[in-house]
Structure formats: C-alpha cells, structure tokens
Design a protein around this motif. Structure first.
Motif, PDB file in Angstrom:
ATOM      1  N   LEU A 619     -25.952 -23.621 -54.197  1.00 37.10           N
ATOM      2  CA  LEU A 619     -25.720 -24.922 -53.558  1.00 37.10           C
ATOM      3  C   LEU A 619     -24.492 -25.629 -54.126  1.00 37.10           C
ATOM      4  CD1 LEU A 619     -29.399 -26.184 -53.213  1.00 37.10           C
ATOM      5  CD2 LEU A 619     -27.817 -25.656 -51.343  1.00 37.10           C
ATOM      6  N   ASN A 620     -24.163 -25.341 -55.377  1.00 36.37           N
ATOM      7  CA  ASN A 620     -22.933 -25.897 -55.948  1.00 36.37           C
ATOM      8  C   ASN A 620     -21.695 -25.243 -55.329  1.00 36.37           C
ATOM      9  OD1 ASN A 620     -24.142 -27.727 -57.692  1.00 36.37           O
ATOM     10  ND2 ASN A 620     -24.307 -26.243 -59.368  1.00 36.37           N
ATOM     11  N   THR A 621     -21.876 -24.029 -54.833  1.00 39.87           N
ATOM     12  CA  THR A 621     -20.738 -23.280 -54.281  1.00 39.87           C
ATOM     13  C   THR A 621     -20.599 -23.506 -52.789  1.00 39.87           C
ATOM     14  OG1 THR A 621     -21.140 -21.573 -55.964  1.00 39.87           O
ATOM     15  CG2 THR A 621     -19.683 -20.989 -54.117  1.00 39.87           C
ATOM     16  N   VAL A 622     -21.709 -23.437 -52.064  1.00 37.64           N
ATOM     17  CA  VAL A 622     -21.679 -23.647 -50.610  1.00 37.64           C
ATOM     18  C   VAL A 622     -22.698 -24.732 -50.250  1.00 37.64           C
ATOM     19  CG1 VAL A 622     -20.724 -21.464 -49.797  1.00 37.64           C
ATOM     20  CG2 VAL A 622     -23.138 -21.561 -50.415  1.00 37.64           C
ATOM     21  N   PRO A 623     -22.438 -25.954 -50.634  1.00 42.76           N
ATOM     22  CA  PRO A 623     -23.406 -27.045 -50.390  1.00 42.76           C
ATOM     23  C   PRO A 623     -23.624 -27.252 -48.899  1.00 42.76           C
ATOM     24  CG  PRO A 623     -21.268 -27.919 -51.075  1.00 42.76           C
ATOM     25  CD  PRO A 623     -21.198 -26.437 -51.272  1.00 42.76           C
ATOM     26  N   GLY A 624     -24.852 -27.569 -48.567  1.00 41.34           N
ATOM     27  CA  GLY A 624     -25.163 -27.859 -47.177  1.00 41.34           C
ATOM     28  C   GLY A 624     -25.469 -26.646 -46.329  1.00 41.34           C
ATOM     29  N   ASP A 625     -25.450 -25.441 -46.917  1.00 42.42           N
ATOM     30  CA  ASP A 625     -25.756 -24.247 -46.132  1.00 42.42           C
ATOM     31  C   ASP A 625     -27.218 -24.310 -45.670  1.00 42.42           C
ATOM     32  OD1 ASP A 625     -25.007 -21.352 -45.343  1.00 42.42           O
ATOM     33  OD2 ASP A 625     -26.909 -21.124 -46.418  1.00 42.42           O
ATOM     34  N   PRO A 626     -27.476 -24.197 -44.352  1.00 41.87           N
ATOM     35  CA  PRO A 626     -28.853 -24.375 -43.839  1.00 41.87           C
ATOM     36  C   PRO A 626     -29.855 -23.400 -44.448  1.00 41.87           C
ATOM     37  CG  PRO A 626     -27.247 -24.436 -42.045  1.00 41.87           C
ATOM     38  CD  PRO A 626     -26.501 -24.018 -43.263  1.00 41.87           C
ATOM     39  N   ALA A 627     -29.469 -22.149 -44.616  1.00 40.88           N
ATOM     40  CA  ALA A 627     -30.401 -21.163 -45.167  1.00 40.88           C
ATOM     41  C   ALA A 627     -30.765 -21.499 -46.605  1.00 40.88           C
ATOM     42  CB  ALA A 627     -29.791 -19.766 -45.083  1.00 40.88           C
ATOM     43  N   LEU A 628     -29.794 -21.992 -47.361  1.00 41.46           N
ATOM     44  CA  LEU A 628     -30.068 -22.354 -48.749  1.00 41.46           C
ATOM     45  C   LEU A 628     -30.942 -23.609 -48.833  1.00 41.46           C
ATOM     46  CD1 LEU A 628     -26.584 -21.693 -50.385  1.00 41.46           C
ATOM     47  CD2 LEU A 628     -28.669 -20.321 -50.638  1.00 41.46           C
ATOM     48  N   LEU A 629     -30.702 -24.551 -47.946  1.00 46.02           N
ATOM     49  CA  LEU A 629     -31.531 -25.765 -47.946  1.00 46.02           C
ATOM     50  C   LEU A 629     -32.977 -25.429 -47.600  1.00 46.02           C
ATOM     51  CD1 LEU A 629     -29.080 -28.279 -46.210  1.00 46.02           C
ATOM     52  CD2 LEU A 629     -29.669 -28.128 -48.645  1.00 46.02           C
ATOM     53  N   GLN A 630     -33.160 -24.461 -46.710  1.00 49.72           N
ATOM     54  CA  GLN A 630     -34.526 -24.034 -46.378  1.00 49.72           C
ATOM     55  C   GLN A 630     -35.183 -23.375 -47.587  1.00 49.72           C
ATOM     56  OE1 GLN A 630     -34.840 -21.606 -42.859  1.00 49.72           O
ATOM     57  NE2 GLN A 630     -36.945 -21.017 -43.289  1.00 49.72           N
ATOM     58  N   LEU A 631     -34.428 -22.569 -48.324  1.00 45.94           N
ATOM     59  CA  LEU A 631     -34.964 -21.943 -49.530  1.00 45.94           C
ATOM     60  C   LEU A 631     -35.298 -22.987 -50.589  1.00 45.94           C
ATOM     61  CD1 LEU A 631     -32.698 -18.780 -49.891  1.00 45.94           C
ATOM     62  CD2 LEU A 631     -35.181 -18.797 -49.595  1.00 45.94           C
ATOM     63  N   GLN A 632     -34.468 -24.019 -50.665  1.00 44.34           N
ATOM     64  CA  GLN A 632     -34.737 -25.100 -51.626  1.00 44.34           C
ATOM     65  C   GLN A 632     -36.076 -25.751 -51.324  1.00 44.34           C
ATOM     66  OE1 GLN A 632     -32.156 -28.582 -51.382  1.00 44.34           O
ATOM     67  NE2 GLN A 632     -32.002 -28.616 -53.627  1.00 44.34           N
ATOM     68  N   GLU A 633     -36.330 -25.939 -50.047  1.00 44.19           N
ATOM     69  CA  GLU A 633     -37.604 -26.541 -49.645  1.00 44.19           C
ATOM     70  C   GLU A 633     -38.769 -25.612 -49.984  1.00 44.19           C
ATOM     71  OE1 GLU A 633     -39.645 -27.906 -45.441  1.00 44.19           O
ATOM     72  OE2 GLU A 633     -37.476 -28.229 -45.708  1.00 44.19           O
ATOM     73  N   GLU A 634     -38.589 -24.319 -49.739  1.00 44.40           N
ATOM     74  CA  GLU A 634     -39.654 -23.352 -50.025  1.00 44.40           C
ATOM     75  C   GLU A 634     -39.956 -23.295 -51.519  1.00 44.40           C
ATOM     76  OE1 GLU A 634     -38.583 -19.567 -48.452  1.00 44.40           O
ATOM     77  OE2 GLU A 634     -38.336 -20.301 -46.387  1.00 44.40           O
ATOM     78  N   LEU A 635     -38.875 -23.289 -52.345  1.00 43.79           N
ATOM     79  CA  LEU A 635     -39.065 -23.148 -53.790  1.00 43.79           C
ATOM     80  C   LEU A 635     -39.589 -24.423 -54.446  1.00 43.79           C
ATOM     81  CD1 LEU A 635     -35.896 -21.052 -54.675  1.00 43.79           C
ATOM     82  CD2 LEU A 635     -38.278 -20.299 -54.801  1.00 43.79           C
ATOM     83  N   SER A 636     -39.477 -25.545 -53.744  1.00 43.03           N
ATOM     84  CA  SER A 636     -39.960 -26.806 -54.312  1.00 43.03           C
ATOM     85  C   SER A 636     -41.450 -27.008 -54.068  1.00 43.03           C
ATOM     86  CB  SER A 636     -39.179 -27.986 -53.721  1.00 43.03           C
ATOM     87  OG  SER A 636     -39.415 -28.099 -52.322  1.00 43.03           O
ATOM     88  N   ARG A 637     -42.050 -26.163 -53.264  1.00 42.77           N
ATOM     89  CA  ARG A 637     -43.477 -26.334 -52.964  1.00 42.77           C
ATOM     90  C   ARG A 637     -44.346 -25.884 -54.132  1.00 42.77           C
ATOM     91  NH1 ARG A 637     -42.910 -23.527 -47.024  1.00 42.77           N
ATOM     92  NH2 ARG A 637     -41.768 -25.222 -46.026  1.00 42.77           N
TER      93      ARG A 637
END
Length: 637
Positions: A619-637
């Motif tokens: 996310l520091n490298t490609v901020p705002g990438d939709p696939a990464l944001l979805q993974l962030q949500e998954e890993l925060s559960r």
C-alpha cells in the motif's frame, strides 16, 4: 544472498553451446569492405550502420555545448570536453547524478544517448535530440515518471541490454546474471553490420581462397540464403517485429523466425480490431496481413537492402508493379493505371495522389518518428464506427467524418469487391463479448482465405469463449501449414478435457517449430501426470523444459517472473511462487497485479503477520489499489 529462481529452472541443464569449430565466426564489417566496397558505401549511409555508435564529433548530433533541458521537475545539463559527452541529471526527487554518454543510438529523426548505471547496465535516456527541430525533447512528455517508477529511464523497461541492443547490434548476447542482477553483454559489432543479416563470414572468407564451406552453409559459406524469399522476409522480421524472444540475443542468421521468436498477434492494445497498427509493432505483423505478402512480395522489392532506402521516390516505388506495364515477377497482378485521377480521385501530384497516404497510413512514435503501416490496406471508412480504427480519408480531411468518406468511395467504386465483410468487425465485437462473437471468429479461423496471422488472432480471441466444443472444432488446425495458426490452436486446446487435450497435443509437442511446441507445452502443463503413460510424461517433460529454457533467457524481465509465479502456483509450490512475485516487485514496484499475489502467498507461507507486513509495503508503493484495499479489509477481520 536470497535465491529467486524458480526451482524447476535450476534443475535444467545449461544451454547447449555451439562450439567455435562447428560454426563460422564473425570477422567485422570492415573486412567485408575489402571486396564489397559498393555495398559498403551504401550501408555506410543506412540507419542500420548508425543504429548504435560510439560517441564522436561525427556521430553525436545533439547539442552538448552547455545546453539545458527541463521537464516535469527534472533538469539536465549537457556538456562536452571535446572527447566525451556528459549529462548532469537532477531528478524530480532532487538527486543529481553525472553521466558520461556510453554510446549513441540512432541518427534520425531522433537520437538517444545511453548511460551506464552499474552492474553492466546500459539505460536509454528519455531525453532525446530531435534532429529535425534541432532541439531536445522528452519521449513521454505527458507522463509522471519518478525515479522509482518501472517506466523511468533507469528502470527495467528502458534497459538497453534487454530491450534494445539485440536489434542494434551484430552477434549480440545479453548474458544476464540473475543472482547478481548484472550483465556481461557482448557483441561482435555495435550497429547492424553486414554479418547481422548475412551471418558470420569466416567460412565465406575461406571460400574465397578455394575452401569448400562446411555442411549447412550456402555454397559461398554463409548460414543465410538470400535467394529464399520467405527466409529473407523472416530475417528482416527478426528485428522488424513485435515479438517475444525465445533465446538470448541474436540467433544465427537464417534461423527460421518462429524457432526463436513468438510473434505478437493482432491483439487489443497492439493493433486496432481491423489490423491497423496501434502500438509500435515494427512492420512484420502488418505485412503478414497483406496481399503483397501472399503474392510473394519481399521487403527488398521495395527497399534497397544495403542502404535501406526505397528503390524509387514517391508513387514510383508502387508503380514499378502497379501500372499498365505490370511486373512479370507477379503475373497475377491486375494491369491498370493506378497513378491517375481515375483511380485516386485527387489532383495529380497532390498529397492525396500519393499511394502511401491511402494505403499505408502513418502513425508517429517516440514523439517524432513517423512510420507507415505495411498491411497495404484498402481504405474502409465504412468500418470505422464498428472498429474504432482510424480512417485514412478523414486523417487528411479533418473537417469530414467517416460516413462522408465511405459515401465518396462508394461513388467512385460502386461495383468494388472491397466492401465485403471484414474480420475487423468480428474482432471488435470479440473485445466486448467473445461468446457472442465466437461463431464469426470460428469462421475466420477455419477460412484458409484469410492471412495466417488473422486466423491465429481469431483463435486467440476465441480463448475468451473457450469450451470443449470449440477445442474440438479447431483441433484440425493443429496441423495447419502456418505455425502461427498451429500455436494458437494449441493454446485453445486448454479448454478440452485432459485426456482429449493430451491426445491431440502429443504430436504438437514434437512440432518442428519451437514456438508451436512451447504453446503446446503450456496447454498440457496442468494435465495430471497420473493420467499419462511414461512415454507421454517424457514428451510432455521435454516440451515444458523447452518453455522453461526460453524463460530462463529472460529473467531480467519482470513479466517473466509473473509467468514463473503462475507456473509455480500450477505446480503447487507456494514458496517458489512467493519468490517469483517478490522478484517482480523488486524489478518494478508498480506492477500492481503482483502485490496481491505476494500478500496471499506471504499469508500461506508465513501466516497473517507476514501477510500484513507485505500488505503495508504494497500500500505504500501502490496506494489505493482496489485489490489491496480488499485484502486489507479481509486481514483486519
């Protein structure tokens, strides 16, 4: 030191080496000049001779006399001490580096300069000299390319060793060391010398003394036979094409094209649906679509081989065949007066009367380099609304639209046969809905009246609608004469049931053409070995190794490691896959498609904490990438 090569690649034996005693060696263009002075003088003024040069007062065209160039936060100061040429580059991050020009690329309409950046790397600078305007310019004036971007001039896509040198040198080998990420590149000669086209000439020199050349060479001692028309076209195509190389560096001249390259088809992003060039595709894929190619016309019918110049000026290069006199070499050519207002419907001598302006539409690349489409197409403004492709008529008549142009052509040629259905319509529909277009695509693929590259592209587009039924309907094309068709038909077989796929592709794995064998190997990769006999396993294994060897020569490409990552996943090797995707982002941090895979693989191999660490990095490298944001949500559960 971390290891990032795929484990299967490490198990492959090194490439076979062609020993010096078994093949002719390079002697250099100056040696050829001793006997072939006229040809050498023609070559001296060619773009081939000046494709790659050492810096000198004669070769450097740019103004290095204290000039400055500023673009998008970057500043360059050019200077010379009379012997060497320098550029002080201050990047937009504020870092300043002094570079000495290593070598010079090209002569007109632009010239680029190559700088060494360490580990044997040569990088082509994005700031070029415009030889017509006599000023500095930037290849990508509208793009934001900070130093950490893969497309920055110091990045992997501007690396001269990997991306450019092969077609600017003679006898070139990249010699990339993946463990150290360094190059030990070599060449017999910089620039496209005599032996780049004719092949190493030592046996020819011996032939002049009365020695009989070894078997496998021509009677005069060369590996390349220029009397073979198809071989001649393919030799030119080895550089004048958009393709994927299957070997390291220049193959021996005369090697069939499809043994060492996989030609890019008329894919979206490279070509318009009707086959017109879109991206820089370097002629060959266009020419293969043409009736001229189908009738036996070669590059040298139009271009003088040593100077590279046209054999005649203006329309004369076309009317050497397309005229009332005709040309006995092409007896099927209609005899007619094409260079007249009755044909072109424009005033004599005008731009509209020039054959190339209607039949070879131009496109500008690298900001100033105008290139002509070599498919020699009949203008079809009536297709523009379907295909979105440029219309050569309204390129000149900017105040008109394609409908107007189509109506004018219909008035001029009311009985023409050239307004029949065109493959471009089906290709355009396939980009939107390949399933609905599948019937038309199948018809094109099976129609031997279409050019091979068109049929192969239809098969490629059918992959979006792939099914066992389509695989069966196209199975006979695995034996088509054109290797492009065979390779595309092999790829489509991935939709067939494993047993049928294996049965159909076993003969193709032994195809005499390497690019076809590799396509077949990819298609059987996920067939369970338990369903194969031992002899089948051996054949499949040899085919997969053939593919792996070609990948091994391109380990300096981020794209290769994406493929290796997918291959590792197919083989259920998560650790090898993680290493491969890590190498992708090491080479090009902006390859957004690699980061989500790397996060998931870190989770598999190292658990949630490892995945979160990689996710933060991503996310520091490609901020705002939709696939990464979805993974962030998954890993925060």
């Amino acid at each position: 030191m971390k290891t990032f090569l795929f484990v299967l690649l490490l198990a492959i034996a090194p490439f076979g080496v062609l020993h010096a005693q078994d093949a002719p060696s390079y002697v250099g263009s100056e040696t050829c000049r001793d006997c072939h002075e006229d040809a050498a003088q023609e070559w001296d003024r060619s773009h081939h001779a000046q494709a790659w040069m050492t810096p000198s007062a004669q070769s450097v065209k740019g103004d290095f006399d204290g000039t400055r160039f500023v673009h998008d936060g970057m500043e360059v100061e050019f200077s010379t001490d009379g012997a060497d040429y320098f550029a002080k580059v201050t990047e937009k991050d504020g870092v300043t580096t002094d570079y000495k020009a290593h070598t010079v690329a090209g002569i007109e309409p632009l010239q680029q300069y190559l700088f060494e950046t360490g580990n044997g790397r040569l990088q082509s600078f994005d700031v070029f000299w415009d030889t017509e305007r006599q000023e500095w310019g930037h290849l990508y004036p509208d793009q934001d390319l900070p130093p950490n971007d893969g497309l920055h001039w110091t990045g992997p896509y501007k690396n001269w060793n990997a991306r450019c040198a092969e077609c600017h040198a003679t006898g070139y080998k990249r010699n990339y060391g993946p463990q150290t990420r360094s190059y030990r590149s070599t060449q017999a000669e910089i620039g496209v010398g005599c032996e780049a086209c004719h092949g190493p000439a030592s046996a020819h020199i011996e032939w002049t003394t009365g020695k009989t050349p070894p078997a496998g060479l021509t009677e005069t001692g060369f590996p390349m036979d220029w009397t073979d028309k198809e071989a001649a076209i393919q030799q030119c195509a080895s550089c004048h094409s958009r393709r994927e190389a299957l070997e390291d560096g220049n193959p021996l001249s005369g090697t069939p094209y499809h043994q060492t390259y996989a030609l890019s088809l008329l894919r979206p992003g490279l070509y318009y649906p009707d086959g017109q060039m879109l991206d820089e595709v370097y002629v060959y894929g266009s020419f293969l679509q043409s009736k001229m190619y189908a009738k036996g016309v070669t590059c040298m019918n139009c271009h003088e081989p040593h100077s590279g110049e046209l054999r005649a000026e203006g329309t004369a290069v076309c009317t050497q065949c397309h005229s009332l006199a005709g040309n006995p070499d092409f007896p099927s050519l209609p005899i007619a007066d094409y260079d007249s207002p009755e044909h072109h419907h424009h005033p004599e001598g005008s731009e509209g009367a020039q054959c190339r302006n209607c039949h070879m539409p131009e496109k500008t690349y690298m900001q100033v380099d105008v290139r002509s489409d070599h498919s020699f197409r009949i203008p079809r403004p009536d297709l523009s609304s379907e295909t979105g492709a440029p219309d050569t008529c309204t390129t000149c008549h900017e105040d008109k639209d394609p409908a107007w142009a189509a109506s004018r052509i219909a008035e001029w040629f009311p009985d023409t046969k050239h307004r029949q259905p065109h493959f471009g319509s089906a290709f355009a529909r396939a980009q939107i809905d390949p399933i609905r277009a599948s019937g038309d695509l199948l018809g094109i693929a099976l129609d031997e009246g279409h050019a091979g590259i068109v049929r192969a592209t239809a098969l490629y587009l059918l992959q979006g609608a792939a099914s066992a039924d389509l695989a069966g309907q196209t199975a006979n094309l695995l034996g088509a004469p054109d290797p492009l068709v065979r390779a595309s038909a092999a790829s489509l077989q991935q939709a067939a049931p494993p047993e049928e796929r294996l049965q159909r592709l076993m003969p193709v794995l032994g195809d005499p053409v390497r690019s076809v064998r590799i396509a077949a190997a990819k298609a059987v990769l996920n067939v369970p070995q338990t369903s194969m006999t031992r002899s089948q396993q051996a054949v499949v294994g040899a085919g997969v190794q053939d593919w792996q060897r070609s990948l091994r020569t391109r380990l300096d490409f981020p794209e290769t490691h994406l493929v290796l990552g997918g291959l590792a996943l197919t083989m259920r090797n998560a650790q090898a896959a993680e290493r491969a995707f890590r190498e992708v982002v090491e080479m090009d941090p902006q390859r957004a498609e690699a980061w989500p895979m790397l996060v998931r693989l870190a989770h598999i191999n190292g658990g949630p904490q490892a995945a979160r660490r990689v996710l933060i990095e991503a996310l520091n490298t490609v901020p705002g990438d939709p696939a990464l944001l979805q993974l962030q949500e998954e890993l925060s559960r």
